[in-house]
Design an enzyme around this catalytic site. Structure first.
Site, short mmCIF file in Angstrom:
data_model
loop_
_atom_site.label_atom_id
_atom_site.label_comp_id
_atom_site.label_asym_id
_atom_site.label_seq_id
_atom_site.Cartn_x
_atom_site.Cartn_y
_atom_site.Cartn_z
N LYS A 116 -1.43 -16.00 10.78
CA LYS A 116 -0.09 -15.86 11.37
C LYS A 116 0.09 -14.49 11.95
O LYS A 116 0.63 -14.30 13.10
CB LYS A 116 1.03 -16.08 10.53
CG LYS A 116 1.26 -17.82 10.30
CD LYS A 116 2.90 -17.99 9.62
CE LYS A 116 2.75 -19.42 9.71
NZ LYS A 116 1.77 -20.20 8.81
N GLU A 200 9.30 -11.44 8.68
CA GLU A 200 9.69 -11.51 10.15
C GLU A 200 11.02 -11.57 9.87
O GLU A 200 11.94 -11.61 8.91
CB GLU A 200 9.77 -12.89 10.63
CG GLU A 200 8.00 -12.80 11.16
CD GLU A 200 7.46 -14.02 11.95
OE1 GLU A 200 6.45 -14.36 12.36
OE2 GLU A 200 8.38 -15.20 11.86
N ARG A 293 -4.19 -28.33 16.96
CA ARG A 293 -4.66 -29.75 16.57
C ARG A 293 -3.93 -30.60 17.39
O ARG A 293 -2.92 -30.28 18.01
CB ARG A 293 -4.65 -30.06 15.02
CG ARG A 293 -3.36 -29.81 14.60
CD ARG A 293 -3.25 -30.11 13.14
NE ARG A 293 -2.06 -29.33 12.42
CZ ARG A 293 -0.89 -29.78 12.57
NH1 ARG A 293 -0.66 -30.82 13.47
NH2 ARG A 293 0.48 -29.23 12.06
#
Length: 445
Positions: A116, A200, A293
């Protein structure tokens, strides 16, 4: 076109892939665990091979066993579905190294977007909006505290290698951060083998909106609209719809352009999803993560854009052009997907069991992608998803009305089931207005 395909997954997504394979004349091979031998996907494939015990590590994540089946059955390609090995870059490399076709993005793209923090930094460099946060892992608790002080509370504490809503915690202050940091780090080490943590900005009222992208065989990346995914429990989705009732035409243009830039930044091929957080008060959105995906919720995009995303995946993997004109993508109508899980409709705790009755709804605008039939057993070894109920209509209101009728008609007896929750949601004024956020489920409970 690929002529033979091994589906390295189970349940509804395996049936879904097999269905498109059959339509295209592709020979399909299923792998299954000992616990799943009686499920429909096993009998619907042209060939099926047991790869191990119920434990996923010994079956659906058993790379050598899956490759052995591919070799022995003459499979030309492998489709990983979602979950299990679908975002495992090493598996993708191993598949291609064995001379097989990998139906998914390249291993380098999977690696780039799997972390990430690395993904955030790549997206920021590509001009994709990212929320304020750390540009490298918080190496210890002191580093996390210093980062949070700079970002400003509340903050989200996230596993850098996580996904699917797992490995996250919210801290309103330093005391909360100290608790969540240790908790998330321990979870990340246990689940992902990587204890890296990022910090974050946390937005108390936010919507979860994602964009479906497709990297074509000729190198172009196109966006097939957005999906609203804000109905969640424990950061995991329960309902998705397309188009999002929160996204204006102007905002949609910005969303789709950013998603295309995200794909182009990693030379993306095949299907993927760029997930974002939308602040409804400012109409600002921020990159959250990229799923490299096919998504669980892909059917709502299929309806709105009139495509079969599994077929498009197979065409890209085969080096073929898409079935649609990339320069003339036009959405139509509205679609809603409800995830029918074997879980308590109040607390959402798993409730596996033997299915004694399974009667699916049908009719105009009703699609059911299911993994089970009567007589099967939902075991505790895998995700609780039993089926996806997809409702479509010319308008959102029509899709909602069809959803109400379909939920009332769907009869499942045996395991616990969350159908009563959906009956409640479809009468909820906040949901019906379209003006809802990721806190809607907690407000209903």
């Amino acid at each position: 076109m690929i002529e033979s395909l091994l589906v390295a997954n189970r349940g509804e997504i395996a049936r879904r892939i097999i269905r498109t394979g059959r339509r295209l004349g592709i020979r399909t091979i299923a792998v299954h665990s000992e616990a799943d031998g009686a499920l429909p996907f096993v009998t619907e494939a042209d060939e099926a091979v047991c790869v191990g015990p119920a434990n996923p590590a010994q079956s659906y994540r058993n790379v050598e066993a899956i490759l052995d089946v591919a070799r022995s059955t003459g499979a030309q390609a492998i489709h990983p579905g979602y979950g299990f090995l679908s975002e495992n870059a090493d598996f993708a490399r191993t598949v291609e190294g064995a001379g097989l076709v990998w139906v998914g993005p390249g291993a380098d793209a999977i690696s780039a977007m799997g972390d990430k923090i690395n993904a955030r930094n790549l997206m920021a460099a590509a001009g994709v909006p990212v929320a304020p946060g750390t540009t490298e892992p918080a190496s210890d608790l002191d580093a996390a505290v210093a980062a949070a002080a700079e970002i400003g509370y509340p903050v989200m504490v996230k596993a850098a290698a996580g996904g699917g809503g797992m490995g996250m915690g919210v801290a309103a202050d330093e005391a909360g951060l100290r608790t969540e940091y240790d908790k998330v780090r321990a979870f990340a080490e246990r689940m992902f083998g990587d204890g890296s943590v990022l910090i974050e900005r946390y937005f108390p009222r936010v919507r979860h909106v994602e964009v479906q992208i497709l990297g074509l065989a000729d190198g172009r990346v196109v966006a097939l609209g957005e999906r609203e995914c804000s109905v969640q429990r424990r950061n995991q989705k329960l309902v998705e719809e397309s188009p999002s009732p929160a996204v204006s035409p102007e905002l949609r243009e910005r969303f789709l352009a950013a998603a295309v830039r995200a794909g182009e930044a990693v030379d993306y091929r095949n299907a993927g999803t760029v997930e974002c957080l939308l602040d409804p008060s400012t109409q600002e959105f921020f990159f959250l993560e990229m799923n490299t995906r096919l998504q669980v919720e892909h059917p709502v995009t299929e309806y709105v854009y009139g495509v079969d995303l599994v077929e498009e995946q197979l065409r890209v993997a085969s080096g073929l052009a898409p079935t649609f004109d990339p320069d003339a993508l036009t959405p139509r109508g509205h679609a809603i997907e409800l995830r029918i899980n074997a879980e308590d409709p109040k607390r959402f705790m798993p409730g596996p069991g033997a299915i004694t009755t399974w009667n699916e709804p049908s009719g105009t605008g009703v699609r059911v992608d299911s993994g089970y039939v009567a007589g099967n057993t939902v075991t505790p070894f895998y995700d609780s998803l039993m089926a996806k109920l997809i409702l479509t209509g010319a308008t959102r209101e029509e899709a909602v009305e069809r959803a109400r009728a379909a939920v009332a008609q769907f009869e499942i007896v045996g395991p616990k089931c969350n159908l009563p929750f959906f009956a409640e949601l479809l009468e909820n004024p906040e949901f019906l207005s379209g003006d809802y956020d990721t806190g809607i489920v907690s407000r209903m409970r």
